[in-house]
Enzyme design. Structure first.
Site, short mmCIF file in Angstrom:
data_model
loop_
_atom_site.label_atom_id
_atom_site.label_comp_id
_atom_site.label_asym_id
_atom_site.label_seq_id
_atom_site.Cartn_x
_atom_site.Cartn_y
_atom_site.Cartn_z
N HIS A 69 -9.26 -0.31 3.46
CA HIS A 69 -8.54 0.32 2.37
C HIS A 69 -7.88 -0.73 1.48
O HIS A 69 -7.88 -0.63 0.25
CB HIS A 69 -7.49 1.27 2.97
CG HIS A 69 -6.55 1.86 1.97
ND1 HIS A 69 -5.27 1.41 1.81
CD2 HIS A 69 -6.72 2.87 1.08
CE1 HIS A 69 -4.68 2.11 0.86
NE2 HIS A 69 -5.53 3.00 0.40
N GLU A 72 -10.45 -2.27 -0.68
CA GLU A 72 -10.78 -1.37 -1.79
C GLU A 72 -9.78 -1.57 -2.94
O GLU A 72 -10.16 -1.72 -4.10
CB GLU A 72 -10.75 0.08 -1.29
CG GLU A 72 -10.86 1.13 -2.37
CD GLU A 72 -9.82 2.23 -2.20
OE1 GLU A 72 -9.05 2.45 -3.15
OE2 GLU A 72 -9.77 2.86 -1.12
N HIS A 73 -8.48 -1.60 -2.62
CA HIS A 73 -7.47 -1.82 -3.66
C HIS A 73 -7.68 -3.15 -4.36
O HIS A 73 -7.61 -3.23 -5.58
CB HIS A 73 -6.07 -1.83 -3.03
CG HIS A 73 -5.41 -0.49 -3.02
ND1 HIS A 73 -4.21 -0.26 -3.65
CD2 HIS A 73 -5.79 0.68 -2.48
CE1 HIS A 73 -3.88 1.01 -3.47
NE2 HIS A 73 -4.81 1.60 -2.77
N GLU A 144 2.31 3.56 -0.55
CA GLU A 144 1.30 4.58 -0.31
C GLU A 144 1.40 5.07 1.13
O GLU A 144 1.31 6.28 1.39
CB GLU A 144 -0.09 4.00 -0.60
CG GLU A 144 -1.16 5.06 -0.68
CD GLU A 144 -2.51 4.52 -1.13
OE1 GLU A 144 -2.55 3.49 -1.84
OE2 GLU A 144 -3.53 5.12 -0.76
#
Lengths: 424, 425
Positions: A69, A72-73, A144
């Site tokens: 994740h 991905e960012h 997040e």
């Protein structure tokens, strides 16, 4: 040479093209004449569960939780600026997501498709990680993670997985924890990138008013040939049994939420099985089902009641979820009902209702370029085919669905996860 | 896209249709419009849910669900929303196109009939709806109210509207309060139904490949027997603010919500409303907006920060998710961006990317039958009904000067903060 295969469905009045691109990438193009939106999704078969792996038989690498994740960012940050800002010039709506078993980058646009596709193929193939940029992201992702911690739906699901699985990484929060992401370095990101972002491990799916040539024009220019490597993923030996049958947590909600899961023996799911389970879950949870009526009459569920067959490498779970004044009673009724149905079998009338319902749903999904392209990513990673999936629903038999009902659902291997309203 | 064909079937009953062949499905929707009112919101809302729950022909939820599923998973939905100062009861049916059925039957024809069945032939006897059904629908409505409370983003946004529009009909809940719902009797729902048939404004929209004649015929026939006197509908727009309100509420949440409500002094059907829509997009409506780029990305002050324009009410709503320590800084940063807009500090890039994003979303929205239906039905109270192409043209024509002028009309009305309780971690 690019090898192009045309797949036509006369029944569904649609077709798509599968292109084995010389770079190693598989590309699908699904033309939708008359549509304004065009949707492209570029995905790798790599998600949060792939936290231990080896490349070409080399040594097994373990990486921090949440790194897929995080990666991905970070992909959006290019050496020459933010990918979002590049998309802004084309007007495309861009996004990305990381799930348990894949990471996908996508955009939806109505104009300037070529430019947007070029941006997509460019930034996903061009990683740029420095100590400084990696450190900067910790705060944003930390936020997040905190937002997920506030979500009762998110927590009720991860509590379920944590109590269902002993060691399989599916129980780990996709974004990791504030502690685990603190261990992420540019070197680790490059190592994951170089392993999983190989074009042979990826797929590009495009749907919209487009031809294969429209897509290849950009793909031929942008795709950098990738050498095929063997990736091995490792999941620690996960027992068949669930760890615990019940878990609860308090939250500032006004009504309890529940996830009730059946842990299923791990196996790769075939297209035919997926179609049959689709029908089976209709029989067990759709608003027309006897079980829904039973639970609704007992005031144990509301319209949020739902079910899902949730599976990937090393995990297969049949999940019932919803809001209930008494989750324990709801779970008990679900169990009793299934026990009885496993003895009597599903009636032909109910099967027919469920089959037509599932067929209509699957067919309607061909209305949306987003759905089509997303479904094609899943189909590719699961060796399925989008038209075949709908055909399988139309052709399913009562006998096979009854067989799934018995083989899939082990009434002794369940976990109930509940979120209860916090006491003042 | 083909443009809309409109005809009036009875006084205050409009039938709109758009012929589109690209979909595998059809859809028929009706918006039933009434004035928002403290006295009738609850009963009208429950009426809407009762109508889609069952009807004389399919007298319980399960029979009706099975009928829909046999029609290849067709949908029948009811929902309640606010459209300016009006309460909007929406009922829609949708299903696969006749050419894809496995047995050759006509789904679209059966669905048009079904929509009329549920509106005109509900399960009533002796001037009452079924009391058991009503009890169930009440329970489902409470659950919905509870879920909205659980979602703190929705909750915060509703609190803002409630505070900001305390003196307007728009400030009240679209389905009343739990107490008002509790008090409803089966006879109240019957009365609401009778009132709706005679007095509400009906706006039907049909989208599909097959001809709409059948649907409009069935509907026209159904209204023949009813003597109609449609109610007057209007929406109040507040143009100026005397004193801004500031409200903080504490709750056990990790992430705080900052909600800012502003008056735009311009609303549909005024011509300049289009400039306000674009102004909102530049400010906080897109991934390149001032809020996203500066408040979120550059200053890392929040997880999200966006604005939206309630075009019939002339209200701009700014929503943000922030850490408790950042509330003041985020507020300051948001007002700084508004100030920059007022001074005309808008780059060509900001303007052009906002236009592109808005036009993109207009076109993208009409790629579903529901989107096409919504596109047209949501323009009911606008100055004109535009096709997506016409709307795109209007957005393209908006100038920076118009946007700056719109920004200068903004006035702060209410700030609402949902704050985490001060607890030691």
């Amino acid at each position: 040479m690019n090898n192009i295969t045309e797949v036509v469905s006369a029944k569904f009045k649609d077709k798509y093209y599968k292109i084995d691109h010389e770079s190693g990438l598989t590309i699908y193009v699904y033309p939708k004449p008359g549509y304004n939106s065009k949707y492209a999704i570029f995905g790798t078969h790599y998600g949060s569960v792939n936290n231990a792996f080896s490349l070409d038989g080399g040594e097994v690498k373990r990486v921090p939780d949440g790194i897929a994740h995080y990666l991905e960012h970070k992909m959006f940050e290019c050496e020459d600026g933010d990918a979002f800002l590049k998309y802004a010039k084309t007007g495309a709506n861009a996004n990305a997501y990381t799930s348990f078993d894949k990471t996908c980058y996508l955009f939806n646009c109505t104009d300037k498709f070529d430019e947007s596709l070029e941006i997509l193929l460019d930034f996903v193939q061009r990683p740029y990680f420095t100590d400084e940029t990696v450190a900067k992201e910790q705060g944003i992702i930390g936020q997040e993670i905190r937002m997920y911690d506030d979500s009762p739906e998110w927590c009720v699901m991860f509590n379920l997985l944590k109590n269902m699985f002993r060691s399989h990484p599916v129980q780990i929060d996709i974004a990791g924890t504030v502690e685990s992401i603190a261990e992420i370095t540019p070197e680790l990101l490059y190592s994951c990138y170089n392993t999983f972002y190989n074009l042979n491990n990826m797929v590009l799916c495009v749907a919209g008013d487009l031809t294969p040539e429209d897509v290849l024009k950009t793909a031929d220019k942008m795709l950098k040939p990738s050498e095929n490597h063997t990736i091995e993923n490792y999941f620690d030996g996960e027992p068949y049994e669930v760890c615990s049958h019940y878990v609860e947590q308090e939250f500032p909600v006004s009504m309890p939420l529940f996830n009730f899961g059946f842990k299923v023996k791990t196996h790769p799911v075939t297209r035919k099985e997926a179609a049959e389970v689709d029908i089976l879950l209709g029989v067990l949870s759709a608003s027309y089902s006897d079980l829904y009526k039973l639970l609704d009459d007992a005031k144990l569920i509301n319209q949020s009641f739902d079910s899902e067959y949730f599976n990937g490498p090393g995990y297969n779970v049949v999940l019932f979820s919803g809001e209930s004044r008494s989750p324990k009673e709801a779970a008990e009724k679900i169990t009793d009902y299934i026990r009885e149905l496993q003895k009597t079998g599903i009636s032909r009338e109910m099967f027919e209702i469920a089959r037509r319902d599932a067929y209509g749903d699957a067919l309607s999904s061909l209305n949306s370029v987003d759905n089509i392209a997303n479904a094609m990513v899943d189909c590719h990673f699961n060796n399925a085919d989008i038209f075949g999936t709908i055909e399988d629903i139309a052709n399913a038999t009562l006998e096979d669905v009854n067989e799934r009902l018995c083989s899939l659902l082990d009434l002794d291997n369940t976990t109930l996860s509940v979120v209860l309203p916090a006491k003042e | 896209m083909n443009s809309l064909i409109q005809k009036e079937l009875a006084p205050g009953v409009m039938f709109n249709s758009v012929s589109v062949s690209k979909f595998k499905t059809m859809r028929l929707l009706v918006n039933i419009l009434l004035p928002l009112s403290e006295e009738t919101n609850a009963r009208n809302a429950l009426l809407c849910y009762m109508l889609v729950r069952c009807c004389k022909k399919y007298p319980d939820f399960t029979t009706l669900s099975r009928k829909l599923s046999m029609l290849y998973g067709a949908e029948l939905n009811g929902s309640v929303s606010k459209m300016g100062d009006m309460q909007c009861l929406t009922i829609s049916v949708g299903g696969i196109d006749d050419s894809y059925t496995l047995g050759g039957e006509s789904v679209s024809e059966q669905l048009s009939e079904l929509l009329c069945e549920v509106i005109f032939n509900p399960k009533v006897s002796d001037g009452k709806f079924d009391s058991e059904d009503l009890a169930q629908e009440k329970r489902l409505t409470y659950d919905m109210i509870d879920s909205e409370f659980n979602d703190k983003r929705i909750y915060a946004s509703q609190q803002l509207i409630k505070l900001m529009c305390a003196d307007e009909q728009f400030g009240i809940s679209r389905y009343g309060t739990k107490e008002q719902i509790e008090a409803l009797t089966p006879a109240d729902i019957y009365e609401a139904w009778q009132y709706v048939l005679k007095n509400a404004y009906f706006d039907f929209t049909y989208v599909g490949d097959s001809s709409p004649e059948k649907a409009s015929g069935v509907i026209e026939n159904s209204f023949k027997e009813i003597k109609r006197t449609p109610v007057e509908l209007s929406t109040d727009v507040v143009y100026s603010v005397f004193e801004p309100k500031n409200v903080t509420e504490e709750m056990d949440v990790a992430q705080c919500k900052l909600e800012i409500g502003m008056r735009t002094a311009c609303a549909e059907p005024e011509e300049d409303a289009i400039a306000v829509r674009l102004m909102s997009a530049v400010l906080g409506g897109t991934a390149t907006s001032k809020f996203f780029t500066n408040v979120r990305e550059k200053k890392s002050l929040c997880y999200y920060c966006m604005s939206r324009f309630v075009r019939l009410k002339g209200i701009l709503i700014i929503e943000s998710g922030v850490e408790a320590d950042n509330i003041e800084a985020a507020k300051e940063a948001i007002f700084e961006e508004i100030e920059q807009m007022k001074r005309g500090n808008i780059s060509d890039f900001e303007l052009e990317s906002a236009k592109l994003a808005v036009i993109n979303s207009v076109y993208a929205s009409v790629d579903t039958t529901g989107g096409v239906v919504n596109w047209y039905s949501s323009q009911l109270m606008d100055a004109s009904v535009d096709t997506p192409e016409q709307a795109a043209e209007k957005f393209r024509a908006v100038t920076k000067e118009q946007i700056v002028a719109a920004a200068n009309k903004l006035s702060l009305d209410t700030i609402y903060v949902l704050k985490s309780k001060a607890v030691e971690k």
